[in-house]
Structures are given as C-alpha cells and as structure tokens.
Write an enzyme that holds these catalytic residues in place. Sequence first.
Site: not given
Ligand code: TYM
Length: 332
Positions: A113, A195, A198
């Site tokens: 990032k 991958k 969003k």
């Molecule tokens: P975020 O918002 O980027 O993504 C949400 C969830 O989707 C999963 N994910 C994927 N899994 C497989 N393939 C992909 N291409 C893919 N893109 C996204 C992510 O692994 C995630 O599970 N830091 C976290 C948000 C968060 C969080 C937490 C997660 C904040 N606090 C506490 C677990 C526990 C994040 O940025 O996810």
Amino acid sequence: MDNKIVMSGIRPTGFLHLGNYFGAIRNYVKMQGEYECYFMVADLHSLTTHPDTSQLKSNVHRVLAENIACGLDPEKAAFFCQSHVPEIAELYLFLNMLAYKGELEKTTTFKDKARLHPENINAGLLTYPVLMATDILIHRATYVPVGKDQEQHLEMARDYARRFNARYAAVFPEPQAFNFGEALIKIPGLDGTGKMSKSENQLATLYLADSDNDIRNKVKKAKTDTAPTTPNSPVPENIKNLFALLQLVADESVVKKYADDFNNCTIRFGDLKSQLAEDMVNFISPIRQKAMDIMNDEKYLQQVMESGAQKARKSAAATMQAVKEAMGLNYY
Ligand code: TYM
C-alpha cells in the site's frame, strides 16, 4: 454448538467480488449456525487508504446488503460496523504498545500500500495489523474466516495475543485463519495475473453487483492461448485460472467435460468462456438483485447495524474489563 468464537471483517472500499465471497462470506454463512459469530464492516480500516468519506455511507450499506444477500443472517450473527464499537479504539491503543515499528514496516500489505500510495503513508496504515488484531481479540475469537491475503495479519494477531498474555495475564486465545479444513484461498483475476480486488484490477474482477452483460464481457476478454495440440499438455496458468473459476460455480460434470476436452485437444476456449460466463451469471445475478432490494431498505440496514453493535459492544466490554484488570488499570 462448539463454544468457539468467530470473527471477521470486510473493508467498505468498493463493490464486493467473487474473492470476498469465496474467500470469506461463504464461510461466514456456513459458520453462523454453528458458532458465536461477529462479522464487521471495517470502516475504520478503510480510512487508512480512503480518506475521502463522501462514499463511505453508501459503501457501508453496500457491504451490509451484499453480505445479507449472500446469506449472512443478522439474527444469527452479530453484524456490525467497526466505528460503532468504541471499545475497539481503546484496545487498539493498548495493543499499539506491544507492536514494534520494525515488524510493522515489514508487513507485506503495508509495503504494497505504501508503494501504491506514496503520498499517504500514515501511521494508521503502519499499524493496520494492530487494529485488525484488536478486532479479533476484542471478542476473544479463535476462528477467523479469511482469504489467503490475510494470513500474515493473523500471525501478527497471534503475536500480540501472546505478548499481552506474557506481559500481563492470560486474557486472549490465539486466533487462527479458517477455511473449513482446507487451505486458505486466493481467487485469481480473469487476466491470470493478480487477484480479484475491490479497488484494483477491476476489469479482471467479477463483482457481485456486475450486470449480466458486464459479466459476459469480462469473461469474454479473459486471455486464452491457442488450444493444445499434444494430448495431456501442461495447463498454462491463465487457463488454470479459468478452470479454477469454473470449479467454483459449475457442476462437477461440466468441469470434467472441459478438462477432458483440454486433455484430448478438442477444447475450444471460446466455449469454455461462454460456459463460465453463463455459470457466473446464474451465480451472481440472484445475489445482485437481492442486494439491490436490501440496499433500498435503509431502515432495515439501520436496525441490523444497531442490533449488531449492541451484541458486539457487550462482548467487547467484557473483554475490556478483563484487559484492564490484567493490566492493573482499575483504580476504583
Ligand atoms: P478485505 O476487505 O480486503 O477482504 C474481505 C475478505 O475477502 C477476502 N478476499 C479474498 N479471498 C480470496 N481471494 C481474493 N481475491 C480475495 N480478496 C479478498 C479477504 O481475505 C477477507 O477475508 N483486513 C481485512 C479486513 C478486516 C478483518 C478484520 C478481517 C478488518 N478487521 C478482522 C478479519 C478479521 C481486509 O482488508 O479484507
């Protein structure tokens, strides 16, 4: 019911996509009947990279609506917004004293990032893993359903739990990333490189809000080579990705047919992509329509957030009491 506690979160930084569904939401839906679950819209996390809040409310509503459209049941799980649980900010402060600059700077997501946004390398971005650990530890959760990209953050959450327990008293269990007995997954983009995401790689990402035509167009544009001419040739990476995506949404017999066609050199990649597009349309379109209806019901979304925050604050307050006792911060 197993007495394990489950926690996970999604940032409201854009439209949800197949990676979010198969990496995370699918597991939320499976786990909500079996465990005590806390699922969260990570709005504070989104501020580390998206300081413009003009779209935040509608993005938060979208994450709520799309999760519910996928089957998340706010009656079964606490489904809440991070900023509605102020105890998170308090524990985050305490855990920051247990996190070291050197290790935070080495975190892969921080480096990525920082490279992407050199103009906004803020302290919140550096301590992102501490906030995420807080989200999990504040509910003393042990199972964290996430995709592969979050693995390192989970390791760090375990480190902070261990450090706290060693320095003060055993308050926190060690949380594990979870995917129903399988390895964590990463849903690849249609371009066969990155991958699904969003806010990046949008033309190679299938969103839960994509129209049928968007889906067909994106799949059609996926890169394919000329068909194999030697039986049982190795499958190139971009074709492997198409098979991986097909496997998520198509019947087993359909996947087998195309795999056999590849192996005996009769495959037509145009047909494979048409099949994938139609299976994706069948998968995504009911979710899109349901999410649209839920998005329009702001009153319902309000109720979901309120009752979710109530449940989450109860669990968070109990943890904060244990934390303060362990730290000797109860002076009354
Ligand atoms: P975020 O918002 O980027 O993504 C949400 C969830 O989707 C999963 N994910 C994927 N899994 C497989 N393939 C992909 N291409 C893919 N893109 C996204 C992510 O692994 C995630 O599970 N830091 C976290 C948000 C968060 C969080 C937490 C997660 C904040 N606090 C506490 C677990 C526990 C994040 O940025 O996810």
